[in-house]
Write a protein that holds these residues in place. Structure first.
Motif, PDB file in Angstrom:
ATOM      1  N   VAL A  23       0.839  -1.212   0.000  1.00 43.11           N
ATOM      2  CA  VAL A  23       0.000   0.000   0.000  1.00 43.11           C
ATOM      3  C   VAL A  23       0.868   1.254   0.000  1.00 43.11           C
ATOM      4  O   VAL A  23       0.617   2.220  -0.733  1.00 43.11           O
ATOM      5  CB  VAL A  23      -0.956  -0.016   1.215  1.00 43.11           C
ATOM      6  CG1 VAL A  23      -1.660   1.327   1.361  1.00 43.11           C
ATOM      7  CG2 VAL A  23      -1.988  -1.139   1.066  1.00 43.11           C
ATOM      8  N   SER A  25       3.666   1.661  -1.254  1.00 40.79           N
ATOM      9  CA  SER A  25       4.458   1.815  -2.484  1.00 40.79           C
ATOM     10  C   SER A  25       3.865   2.846  -3.435  1.00 40.79           C
ATOM     11  O   SER A  25       4.540   3.355  -4.319  1.00 40.79           O
ATOM     12  CB  SER A  25       4.588   0.468  -3.204  1.00 40.79           C
ATOM     13  OG  SER A  25       3.325   0.056  -3.750  1.00 40.79           O
ATOM     14  N   ASP A  26       2.581   3.171  -3.259  1.00 40.83           N
ATOM     15  CA  ASP A  26       1.952   4.195  -4.086  1.00 40.83           C
ATOM     16  C   ASP A  26       2.059   5.539  -3.373  1.00 40.83           C
ATOM     17  O   ASP A  26       1.675   5.658  -2.201  1.00 40.83           O
ATOM     18  CB  ASP A  26       0.475   3.856  -4.338  1.00 40.83           C
ATOM     19  CG  ASP A  26      -0.160   4.796  -5.351  1.00 40.83           C
ATOM     20  OD1 ASP A  26      -0.417   5.960  -4.997  1.00 40.83           O
ATOM     21  OD2 ASP A  26      -0.402   4.361  -6.494  1.00 40.83           O
ATOM     22  N   GLU A 120      -0.168  -7.362  -5.981  1.00 43.28           N
ATOM     23  CA  GLU A 120       0.244  -6.014  -5.586  1.00 43.28           C
ATOM     24  C   GLU A 120      -0.522  -4.934  -6.345  1.00 43.28           C
ATOM     25  O   GLU A 120      -1.075  -3.993  -5.757  1.00 43.28           O
ATOM     26  CB  GLU A 120       1.749  -5.845  -5.819  1.00 43.28           C
ATOM     27  CG  GLU A 120       2.291  -4.481  -5.427  1.00 43.28           C
ATOM     28  CD  GLU A 120       3.810  -4.414  -5.520  1.00 43.28           C
ATOM     29  OE1 GLU A 120       4.369  -3.383  -5.122  1.00 43.28           O
ATOM     30  OE2 GLU A 120       4.438  -5.397  -5.980  1.00 43.28           O
ATOM     31  N   LYS A 121      -0.569  -5.066  -7.666  1.00 49.26           N
ATOM     32  CA  LYS A 121      -1.269  -4.054  -8.476  1.00 49.26           C
ATOM     33  C   LYS A 121      -2.757  -4.011  -8.135  1.00 49.26           C
ATOM     34  O   LYS A 121      -3.371  -2.939  -8.099  1.00 49.26           O
ATOM     35  CB  LYS A 121      -1.078  -4.343  -9.967  1.00 49.26           C
ATOM     36  CG  LYS A 121       0.325  -4.049 -10.476  1.00 49.26           C
ATOM     37  CD  LYS A 121       0.432  -4.302 -11.965  1.00 49.26           C
ATOM     38  CE  LYS A 121       1.842  -4.016 -12.482  1.00 49.26           C
ATOM     39  NZ  LYS A 121       1.972  -4.337 -13.919  1.00 49.26           N
ATOM     40  N   VAL A 124      -3.313  -2.090  -4.746  1.00 45.31           N
ATOM     41  CA  VAL A 124      -3.185  -0.630  -4.906  1.00 45.31           C
ATOM     42  C   VAL A 124      -4.371  -0.067  -5.678  1.00 45.31           C
ATOM     43  O   VAL A 124      -4.974   0.938  -5.281  1.00 45.31           O
ATOM     44  CB  VAL A 124      -1.853  -0.280  -5.608  1.00 45.31           C
ATOM     45  CG1 VAL A 124      -1.820   1.204  -5.984  1.00 45.31           C
ATOM     46  CG2 VAL A 124      -0.670  -0.628  -4.713  1.00 45.31           C
TER      47      VAL A 124
END
Length: 358
Positions: A23, A25-26, A120-121, A124
């Motif tokens: 989370v 990472s964005d 992951e994608k 997010v």
């Protein structure tokens, strides 16, 4: 863009760390706190005031379902459920969608997924989407209205050439529950549905709706005859078309390439209806991110301009993307709040029957 504050709730310290890292990472999202169970989460919500909560389904002390119920009653916040792919996990996930969760993510390999980065994608993307959704306080668990069994008078006077098609995505399971459970047992048309969900979850959704509804609800099977008074949900991971074969309508369920990232796709279903020349078609587009259904609606209306389309209003849609995209085509006939949709379908079909068969 305002930074989105997220509370991560999971009983596994490893999963809390991994999800938090994903989370964070964005640049538009930040984890403001973590909680090890539902009770811990409820204590932290008031202080941290998160915009979105990621909530594990299965936890000790207070599980995800109990936590979600409490949140929706007292402090409605967009919630994304994280669940396993087990039968129990999919059933509980579908239940959580009906209770007001905005979306869900399937853990790739069970409660403690060492390979959580595979999604992951998705994590997010769904957090970003959830932050834009609208959730409403629920004062009690959703109660199913007993359908008025005689709402459609003399159903035998209707032709068999009626078909209802529904497309929905984020927030869709709860919306479907509010529409399908209000259709009477003698509803004189089949209902075909695309709900964006992975394999396994659509079967749980169909089974849950079947236990709550007067009409039969099932996951569509390739080659089966489509009957009136039954709702068919496209299985996750497959496209769903309705084709004419002899005197019958047949479900065509096929594994293909996704359409604009979706399989099943509302566009694919709606386009198939354009070839049913002798059928009067009613389409409904409800809550969901993106624009799936708008191109299919355009194609259908070009071929069958007499078809009727209903879209869910901004007032009630959890995510207004799909209904808004449909409305922008200028081909939608009725824009309605969610509680009005089933009544409009019933009234439209009653009026057509009266006009056609009196």
């Amino acid at each position: 863009m305002k930074t989105i504050k997220v509370l991560v709730v999971d009983d596994s310290a490893f999963m809390r760390k991994m999800i938090s890292d994903i989370v964070n990472s964005d640049p538009n999202i930040t984890v403001v706190g973590t909680a090890r169970n539902g009770s811990d989460a409820l204590e932290k919500v008031a202080d941290l005031q998160p915009d979105v909560i990621t909530l594990d389904v299965e936890m000790p002390i207070m599980d995800g379902i109990s936590t979600l119920k409490q949140l929706m009653k007292t402090n409605p916040i967009p919630v994304i459920m994280l669940s396993s792919l087990t039968k129990e996990g999919t059933d509980k996930t579908v239940q959580s969608m009906a209770l007001g969760a905005v979306d869900f993510i399937a853990k790739p390999s069970g409660s403690i997924s060492l390979d959580i980065k595979k999604v992951e994608k998705e994590i997010v993307s769904k957090v970003l989407g959830a932050a834009k959704s609208q959730v409403h306080k629920i004062t009690n668990d959703f109660k199913v209205e007993t359908p008025v069994r005689t709402m459609i008078q003399n159903p035998e006077k209707f032709s068999d050439n009626l078909l209802v098609a529904i497309g929905t995505s984020t927030g869709g399971p709860r919306a479907l529950q509010q529409v399908i459970t209000r259709l009477p047992k003698d509803f004189p048309a089949p209902v075909v549905i695309v709900q964006h969900m992975p394999k396994g979850f659509t079967k749980s959704l169909a089974q849950r709706l079947n236990t709550l509804s007067a009409i039969q609800v099932k996951e569509a099977e390739n080659g089966e005859v489509i009957q009136k008074g039954t709702a068919y949900i496209a299985p996750g991971g497959f496209h769903f078309r309705v084709i004419k074969k002899g005197a019958s309508l047949i479900a065509q369920v096929t594994k293909e390439e996704p359409r604009n990232g979706h399989q099943p796709s509302v566009d694919v279903l709606f386009e198939s209806l354009a070839y049913l020349k002798l059928y009067h078609v009613y389409t409904v587009i409800m809550t969901g991110m993106g624009a799936d259904g708008a191109k299919g609606l355009t194609y259908l209306k070009n071929e069958k301009p007499e078809s009727i389309t209903i879209s869910e209003s901004k007032n009630t849609a959890v995510v207004y993307g799909m209904p808004q995209a449909a409305e922008k085509t200028n081909l939608v006939d009725y824009v309605l709040d969610l509680p009005e949709i089933s009544n409009e379908l019933i009234n439209q079909i009653k009026a057509r029957g009266d006009k056609t068969w009196k």
